[in-house]
Design a protein around this motif. Structure first.
Motif, PDB file in Angstrom:
ATOM      1  N   ASN A   1     -60.037  76.925 -74.911  1.00 67.35           N
ATOM      2  CA  ASN A   1     -60.111  77.526 -74.127  1.00 67.35           C
ATOM      3  C   ASN A   1     -60.458  78.068 -72.671  1.00 67.35           C
ATOM      4  O   ASN A   1     -61.257  78.339 -72.763  1.00 67.35           O
ATOM      5  CB  ASN A   1     -60.362  78.555 -75.010  1.00 67.35           C
ATOM      6  CG  ASN A   1     -60.137  80.313 -74.821  1.00 67.35           C
ATOM      7  OD1 ASN A   1     -59.643  80.469 -73.959  1.00 67.35           O
ATOM      8  ND2 ASN A   1     -60.798  81.256 -75.857  1.00 67.35           N
TER       9      ASN A   1
ATOM     10  N   ASP B   1     -59.528  78.767 -86.168  1.00 65.78           N
ATOM     11  CA  ASP B   1     -57.762  79.005 -85.739  1.00 65.78           C
ATOM     12  C   ASP B   1     -57.855  79.619 -84.111  1.00 65.78           C
ATOM     13  O   ASP B   1     -56.650  80.051 -83.578  1.00 65.78           O
ATOM     14  CB  ASP B   1     -56.544  78.764 -87.006  1.00 65.78           C
ATOM     15  CG  ASP B   1     -56.529  78.080 -87.156  1.00 65.78           C
ATOM     16  OD1 ASP B   1     -57.214  76.790 -86.806  1.00 65.78           O
ATOM     17  OD2 ASP B   1     -56.527  77.990 -88.792  1.00 65.78           O
ATOM     18  N   ASP B   2     -59.139  80.775 -83.589  1.00 59.88           N
ATOM     19  CA  ASP B   2     -59.109  81.336 -83.194  1.00 59.88           C
ATOM     20  C   ASP B   2     -59.954  81.086 -82.277  1.00 59.88           C
ATOM     21  O   ASP B   2     -61.297  81.698 -82.353  1.00 59.88           O
ATOM     22  CB  ASP B   2     -59.338  82.796 -83.732  1.00 59.88           C
ATOM     23  CG  ASP B   2     -59.491  84.002 -82.110  1.00 59.88           C
ATOM     24  OD1 ASP B   2     -58.823  84.114 -81.485  1.00 59.88           O
ATOM     25  OD2 ASP B   2     -59.002  85.203 -83.035  1.00 59.88           O
ATOM     26  N   ASP B   3     -59.930  80.471 -81.094  1.00 62.88           N
ATOM     27  CA  ASP B   3     -60.523  80.276 -79.715  1.00 62.88           C
ATOM     28  C   ASP B   3     -60.907  80.951 -79.241  1.00 62.88           C
ATOM     29  O   ASP B   3     -62.396  80.718 -78.548  1.00 62.88           O
ATOM     30  CB  ASP B   3     -59.736  79.428 -78.713  1.00 62.88           C
ATOM     31  CG  ASP B   3     -59.519  77.551 -79.398  1.00 62.88           C
ATOM     32  OD1 ASP B   3     -60.442  77.677 -81.308  1.00 62.88           O
ATOM     33  OD2 ASP B   3     -58.536  76.957 -78.643  1.00 62.88           O
ATOM     34  N   ASN B   4     -60.944  82.608 -79.450  1.00 61.91           N
ATOM     35  CA  ASN B   4     -61.600  83.489 -78.618  1.00 61.91           C
ATOM     36  C   ASN B   4     -62.315  84.156 -79.026  1.00 61.91           C
ATOM     37  O   ASN B   4     -63.474  84.829 -78.460  1.00 61.91           O
ATOM     38  CB  ASN B   4     -60.422  84.340 -78.247  1.00 61.91           C
ATOM     39  CG  ASN B   4     -59.643  84.622 -77.478  1.00 61.91           C
ATOM     40  OD1 ASN B   4     -59.582  83.964 -76.544  1.00 61.91           O
ATOM     41  ND2 ASN B   4     -58.023  85.123 -77.516  1.00 61.91           N
TER      42      ASN B   4
ATOM     43  N   SER C   1     -63.767  82.411 -88.055  1.00 54.67           N
ATOM     44  CA  SER C   1     -62.043  82.310 -87.141  1.00 54.67           C
ATOM     45  C   SER C   1     -61.829  80.935 -86.598  1.00 54.67           C
ATOM     46  O   SER C   1     -61.842  80.478 -85.467  1.00 54.67           O
ATOM     47  CB  SER C   1     -61.756  83.416 -85.792  1.00 54.67           C
ATOM     48  OG  SER C   1     -62.245  84.756 -86.522  1.00 54.67           O
TER      49      SER C   1
END
Length: 465
Positions: free
Chosen positions: A379, A241-244, A239
């Motif tokens: 994040n 592009d997903d900093d979580n 993922s």
């Protein structure tokens, strides 16, 4: 046939030792056979002049009363009974520091090979750990391997061996012969470990950057092979592009997950809690990790040994903290066994932990030589994060390849371990709500590696409460 990561069902229980990361053979007879061959060579050949670092080690031992006492007594404290007294071939174990020095002198002219024995083929991945296996857990050995002066000398010796492992001569171990890493059993075990996380069936050439037409697959030295890289796309970033989503920093087997870890704890007790201040080398940023969540995983002998960033962010601080190389906690108890004999010394009332450093991973995070990297995540739900790469056993170099102030993307390389056993930790500050970590099993040997750069965990709903 005994393999490092193969089925252990056929090893008799009395010869089986669980080794986290499998840096030493599960069948201890293979390790004993390896040592016996080296001892036999020394016994049947004229003594060789000691190399400069080993000669310095000898002078250091003999020139310091305290150290001389440690290295005299540690061999005497090894119990005079099975399995410590004799190996399967009937030869004595190492019984003096002089014999230890002669073995070090011989081993430092060789790269690690596979060992072909009557019991099967195994790999003594950490030869020094094999030499020190029993004395590390004796009272005098415990004191010696904690001693700062001893560790300075060990660092000199390990650095010298590390230089050899970067020479073309060390690539001899990468042959297709029975004891070579590209032998049938060596290749089989390498690929078993590399393919298992994603349940693929790729060849070595498909997974790793190499030149199969060149000698030794194009690897110029043992170290070049040990720090080999995956081909592009083999381990994609989770993922991106997903900093979580937190990425796994090392190709490694989950060892422990601890929440609310104390800033300072008695890590040398049998429970081995994390002591954050000690783990982070008393860095001023350590205070921010009081009550931290700590995820720890260990790297196997046959795995990939580079580290990658769990998050995108800025490198705040990165340094290597020198520490111990062969210290393990002295978990001993009085031996009331009826096997005691008149040969048994008073010191052999201690029972030695035959699993060695492999069972001391939490303890080692506080003392062993380690790389500490603080990352300010992009994040804000994560904020400051810490990565700790812990050099175990023979590791004399934890190499950091990022610099302070550099911005990195999730999955980018942070550094690497050079030869030796290793473990690592990722620390999250208190109240960062991070969940979804891999399952932690009591028997780590039955749990396969989590792929590097794959999803390690997820930050929930903005992360901090």
């Amino acid at each position: 046939m005994v393999h490092q990561h193969g089925d252990e069902a056929h090893i008799p229980d009395e010869h089986k030792v669980h080794r986290v990361g499998a840096w030493l053979p599960a069948d201890h007879r293979v390790q004993h056979d390896w040592l016996a061959k080296h001892i036999e060579h020394l016994d049947n050949n004229p003594p060789q002049p000691l190399s400069k670092p080993v000669q310095e080690f000898k002078e250091f031992i003999e020139g310091n009363t305290r150290i001389y006492m440690y290295f005299q007594q540690m061999w005497e404290e090894v119990p005079m009974k099975k399995p410590y007294y004799q190996d399967p071939t009937g030869k004595k174990q190492i019984r003096s520091y002089e014999q230890m020095l002669a073995l070090l002198n011989r081993i430092f002219t060789q790269a690690p090979h596979w060992n072909d024995t009557a019991y099967g083929v195994g790999m003594v991945g950490v030869p020094l750990c094999s030499i020190f296996d029993y004395v590390m857990s004796t009272p005098s050995g415990h004191a010696a391997f904690l001693d700062p002066d001893v560790n300075k000398m060990l660092k000199k010796i390990l650095n010298e061996w590390g230089k050899f492992l970067q020479t073309p001569e060390s690539a001899v171990a990468l042959s297709t012969e029975t004891t070579g890493w590209f032998s049938d059993h060596g290749r089989k075990d390498l690929m078993e470990v590399a393919n298992a996380p994603l349940q693929t069936n790729h060849s070595f050439e498909e997974l790793f950057i190499c030149d199969p037409k060149a000698k030794h697959h194009g690897y110029k030295s043992w170290d070049d092979f040990f720090t080999r890289q995956f081909r592009e796309g083999v381990r994609p970033v989770a993922s991106l592009d997903d900093d979580n989503v937190i990425a796994n920093a090392c190709e490694s087997t989950p060892y422990n997950l601890a929440r609310n870890s104390s800033l300072r704890a008695q890590f040398w007790v049998k429970g081995q809690p994390y002591s954050i201040l000690d783990m982070l080398a008393h860095d001023p940023l350590s205070a921010q990790f009081d009550q931290a969540t700590v995820y720890q995983a260990f790297l196997s002998a046959l795995s990939y040994h580079r580290w990658h960033s769990p998050v995108s962010g800025k490198i705040v601080r990165a340094f290597v903290q020198d520490g111990t190389y062969f210290s393990e906690p002295l978990f001993t108890h009085t031996n009331t066994s009826s096997e005691s004999s008149p040969e048994t010394t008073a010191s052999s009332l201690y029972s030695i932990n035959a699993s060695g450093l492999s069972q001391s991973q939490s303890y080692l995070t506080n003392l062993a030589t380690r790389a500490v990297i603080f990352i300010q995540a992009d994040n804000p739900a994560i904020g400051l994060l810490a990565f700790v790469g812990v050099g175990m056993d023979e590791v004399s170099t934890c190499e950091i390849t990022v610099r302070q102030g550099q911005h990195i993307s999730k999955g980018d390389q942070l550094g690497m371990f050079h030869f030796g056993g290793s473990t690592h930790c990722v620390l999250f500050r208190k109240d960062v709500q991070v969940t979804g970590f891999p399952e932690i099993k009591a028997d780590g040997s039955k749990k396969q590696n989590v792929p590097v750069r794959s999803k390690l965990a997820v930050v929930k709903n903005g992360g901090r409460s």
